[in-house]
Design an enzyme around this catalytic site. Structure first.
Site, PDB file in Angstrom:
ATOM      1  N   LYS A 117       1.828 -21.129 -56.736  1.00  0.00           N
ATOM      2  CA  LYS A 117       1.280 -20.254 -55.716  1.00  0.00           C
ATOM      3  C   LYS A 117       1.206 -18.794 -56.163  1.00  0.00           C
ATOM      4  CE  LYS A 117       0.865 -23.789 -53.047  1.00  0.00           C
ATOM      5  NZ  LYS A 117       1.287 -24.832 -53.971  1.00  0.00           N
ATOM      6  N   GLU A 201       5.456 -13.353 -48.413  1.00  0.00           N
ATOM      7  CA  GLU A 201       4.187 -12.979 -47.801  1.00  0.00           C
ATOM      8  C   GLU A 201       4.440 -12.486 -46.383  1.00  0.00           C
ATOM      9  OE1 GLU A 201       0.789 -15.829 -49.863  1.00  0.00           O
ATOM     10  OE2 GLU A 201       1.416 -16.190 -47.792  1.00  0.00           O
ATOM     11  N   LYS A 202       3.694 -11.489 -45.976  1.00  0.00           N
ATOM     12  CA  LYS A 202       3.781 -11.001 -44.610  1.00  0.00           C
ATOM     13  C   LYS A 202       3.257 -12.070 -43.656  1.00  0.00           C
ATOM     14  CE  LYS A 202       2.145  -7.297 -41.565  1.00  0.00           C
ATOM     15  NZ  LYS A 202       3.496  -7.029 -41.006  1.00  0.00           N
ATOM     16  N   HIS A 209      -5.924 -20.968 -39.519  1.00  0.00           N
ATOM     17  CA  HIS A 209      -5.913 -21.563 -40.849  1.00  0.00           C
ATOM     18  C   HIS A 209      -7.316 -22.104 -41.106  1.00  0.00           C
ATOM     19  CE1 HIS A 209      -3.574 -24.035 -44.016  1.00  0.00           C
ATOM     20  NE2 HIS A 209      -4.858 -24.077 -44.315  1.00  0.00           N
ATOM     21  N   LYS A 237      -0.853 -30.280 -40.668  1.00  0.00           N
ATOM     22  CA  LYS A 237      -2.068 -30.358 -39.867  1.00  0.00           C
ATOM     23  C   LYS A 237      -2.075 -31.615 -38.995  1.00  0.00           C
ATOM     24  CE  LYS A 237      -4.342 -28.003 -43.659  1.00  0.00           C
ATOM     25  NZ  LYS A 237      -5.171 -28.189 -44.867  1.00  0.00           N
ATOM     26  N   GLU A 289      -3.771 -20.450 -50.784  1.00  0.00           N
ATOM     27  CA  GLU A 289      -3.533 -21.413 -51.862  1.00  0.00           C
ATOM     28  C   GLU A 289      -4.783 -22.216 -52.153  1.00  0.00           C
ATOM     29  OE1 GLU A 289      -0.449 -24.106 -50.738  1.00  0.00           O
ATOM     30  OE2 GLU A 289      -1.616 -25.065 -49.159  1.00  0.00           O
ATOM     31  N   ASN A 291      -5.836 -26.264 -53.107  1.00  0.00           N
ATOM     32  CA  ASN A 291      -5.426 -27.659 -53.257  1.00  0.00           C
ATOM     33  C   ASN A 291      -6.389 -28.327 -54.226  1.00  0.00           C
ATOM     34  OD1 ASN A 291      -3.134 -28.043 -51.408  1.00  0.00           O
ATOM     35  ND2 ASN A 291      -4.602 -27.395 -49.861  1.00  0.00           N
ATOM     36  N   ARG A 293      -7.377 -31.216 -55.198  1.00  0.00           N
ATOM     37  CA  ARG A 293      -7.549 -32.645 -54.925  1.00  0.00           C
ATOM     38  C   ARG A 293      -8.445 -32.815 -53.714  1.00  0.00           C
ATOM     39  NH1 ARG A 293      -4.566 -32.513 -50.329  1.00  0.00           N
ATOM     40  NH2 ARG A 293      -2.685 -31.242 -50.314  1.00  0.00           N
ATOM     41  N   VAL A 296      -6.921 -34.665 -46.947  1.00  0.00           N
ATOM     42  CA  VAL A 296      -6.888 -35.657 -45.870  1.00  0.00           C
ATOM     43  C   VAL A 296      -8.086 -35.456 -44.947  1.00  0.00           C
ATOM     44  CG1 VAL A 296      -5.582 -36.508 -43.883  1.00  0.00           C
ATOM     45  CG2 VAL A 296      -4.363 -35.777 -45.942  1.00  0.00           C
TER      46      VAL A 296
END
Length: 461
Positions: A117, A201-202, A209, A237, A289, A291, A293, A296
């Site tokens: 990250k 992180e703040k 999101h 999620k 971030e 991902n 891949r 879902v």
């Protein structure tokens, strides 16, 4: 080149999804499975199946040597990792390539770079992507952490540098909490990810999101627009939508363009997701971030764009350039995905393995159910509780919500408790209908709206 065969290095609904996409392309499928998964649907659907170990994931689905041995035994061309398990393990990607096979995903180096990250944050900053105010890199001491908070203020999140999926995060509200939580967070990160590195992180209050789906061929990158993933429980999620319905068009373009810029800067290959926090009040977004891949929640993107993301992963892995130009990708309508888990939402979401006594799946225009289930299937107790995903499409969000309510009323899974009552209640909620929610909304809603009547209102079909 043309892929002749693929080994599916995963289980559950994503294994079924990969097998069906492969078969649509005429690719032979080989499914690996643990001793606990001999009867799973993916085993029944695959052209060949190979047992790779006992139920414990470390001895089966996370056992790189066992997976590679199965791939060699089956003489496949490629390995698809799905999501979870080894999907974001750079060493696994390298091992697949070292065995003379194709890894369907980015390179091991890209996975390691973007999976860290702190390193990913640096990549984002170099690509001109806004990042959440916080530490400039890894922090190794409480003194460094306190110095960061003098710039950001409280509250802040302590995050594991190697973490993912919402794990390894702690929110602290003052210096005293930071002093207590910092060493605990480092120990937890080391135990969970084999890396005790942390960064700060703040906390962006009332954030949304939002994530952008990307596809890259190693040279070019396109985006397939964004998803709204703010309905979360314990940072996991629960319900996802596409597109993000309250995002101004100018912000949408900036957000999606920034994801493409970041991916191009590392020569990204395969499907991936760039995740952001979006501040409704300031209309600012911040990178969090990548991902590396398939996600879902990828079906909601497929429903609004008409692009089969898994099939595209196969084509890219076979060496083909992107078959889609950015100008050809457009959003049509709205889609929502509900994650259906074998959990009892009235009892703290306790996982509930067991036998599926009845399965009635809704059908019709704009309705899709990606699942691993069939009547008589016995859910093993060793793995994630996700049973399937109900995905619904409509001309607009209002039509989508109406269709979702109908589909949820028709979806019947008996034998184990599920989260269907939760989703029925969400689909009927006035705040959900207006979009008045954020990443912390669901936790409070569960304690008030859903808990107030024990979820009984959701049972009214």
């Amino acid at each position: 080149m043309k892929l002749r065969s693929v080994l599916v290095a995963n289980r559950g609904e994503i294994a079924v999804r990969i097998i069906r996409a492969a078969k649509a392309l005429g690719i032979r499928t080989v499914q690996v499975y643990s001793a606990a998964d001999a009867d799973m649907l993916a085993v029944k659907l695959a052209d060949e199946a190979i047992e790779i170990g006992p139920p414990a994931p470390k001895k089966s689905y996370l056992n790189i040597e066992a997976v590679i041995a199965a791939a060699k035994r089956a003489d496949v061309d490629a390995v698809h990792p799905g999501y979870g398990f080894l999907s974001e393990n750079g060493d696994f990607a390298d091992a697949v390539v070292a065995a003379g096979l194709i890894f369907i995903g980015p390179s091991g180096d890209a996975i390691r770079l973007l999976g860290d990250k702190v390193a990913a944050r640096t990549v984002a900053e170099k690509a001109g992507v806004p990042t959440v105010p916080g530490s400039d890199g890894r922090i190794s001491s409480l003194t460094e952490a306190l110095a960061v908070t003098e710039r950001t203020g409280f509250p802040v999140m302590i995050k594991a540098a190697a973490g993912g999926g919402g794990r390894g995060i702690r929110i602290v509200n003052d210096p005293a909490e930071l002093e207590t939580q910092f060493p605990q967070a480092s120990a937890e990160a080391l135990a969970s990810f084999g890396d005790g590195g942390l960064y700060l992180e703040k906390v962006i209050t009332r954030a949304r999101h939002v994530e952008v789906q990307i596809l890259g061929d190693g040279t070019d990158v396109v985006h397939c627009y964004e998803r709204e993933c703010s309905l979360q429980r314990r940072r996991q999620k629960v319900w996802e939508e596409a597109p993000s319905f309250l995002l101004p068009s100018v912000v949408r373009k900036e957000l999606c363009d920034s994801a493409v810029a970041l991916a191009r800067s590392v020569g990204y290959r395969g499907a991936g997701t760039v995740e952001y926090l979006y501040d409704d009040e300031t209309r600012e977004f911040y990178f969090i971030e990548v991902n590396t891949r398939i996600q879902v929640e990828h079906p909601v993107t497929e429903m609004i764009t008409g692009i089969d993301l898994v099939e595209e992963m196969f084509r890219i892995a076979a060496g083909a350039p992107l078959s889609i130009r950015q100008a050809d990708i457009a959003v049509k309508g709205h889609a929502i995905e509900c994650r259906i888990n074998a959990e009892d939402p009235r009892r703290g979401f306790m996982p509930a393995p067991g036998k599926i006594e009845r399965l009635d799946v809704p059908e019709g225009e704009g309705i899709r159910f990606d699942t691993m289930l069939y009547e008589g299937y016995v859910i093993p107790p060793f793995y994630d509780s996700l049973l399937g995903k109900l995905i619904v499409w409509g001309d607009d969000r209002s039509a989508c919500l109406a269709r979702l309510s109908q589909a949820l009323a028709q979806l019947k899974i008996e034998g184990v408790p599920t989260t269907i009552p939760l989703h029925r209640a969400l689909a009927a909620d006035a705040q959900i209908a207006t979009g008045a929610f954020h990443t912390r909304f669901l936790e409070t809603w569960l304690e008030t709206e859903f808990a107030a009547d024990g979820g009984r209102a959701a049972e009214v079909a």
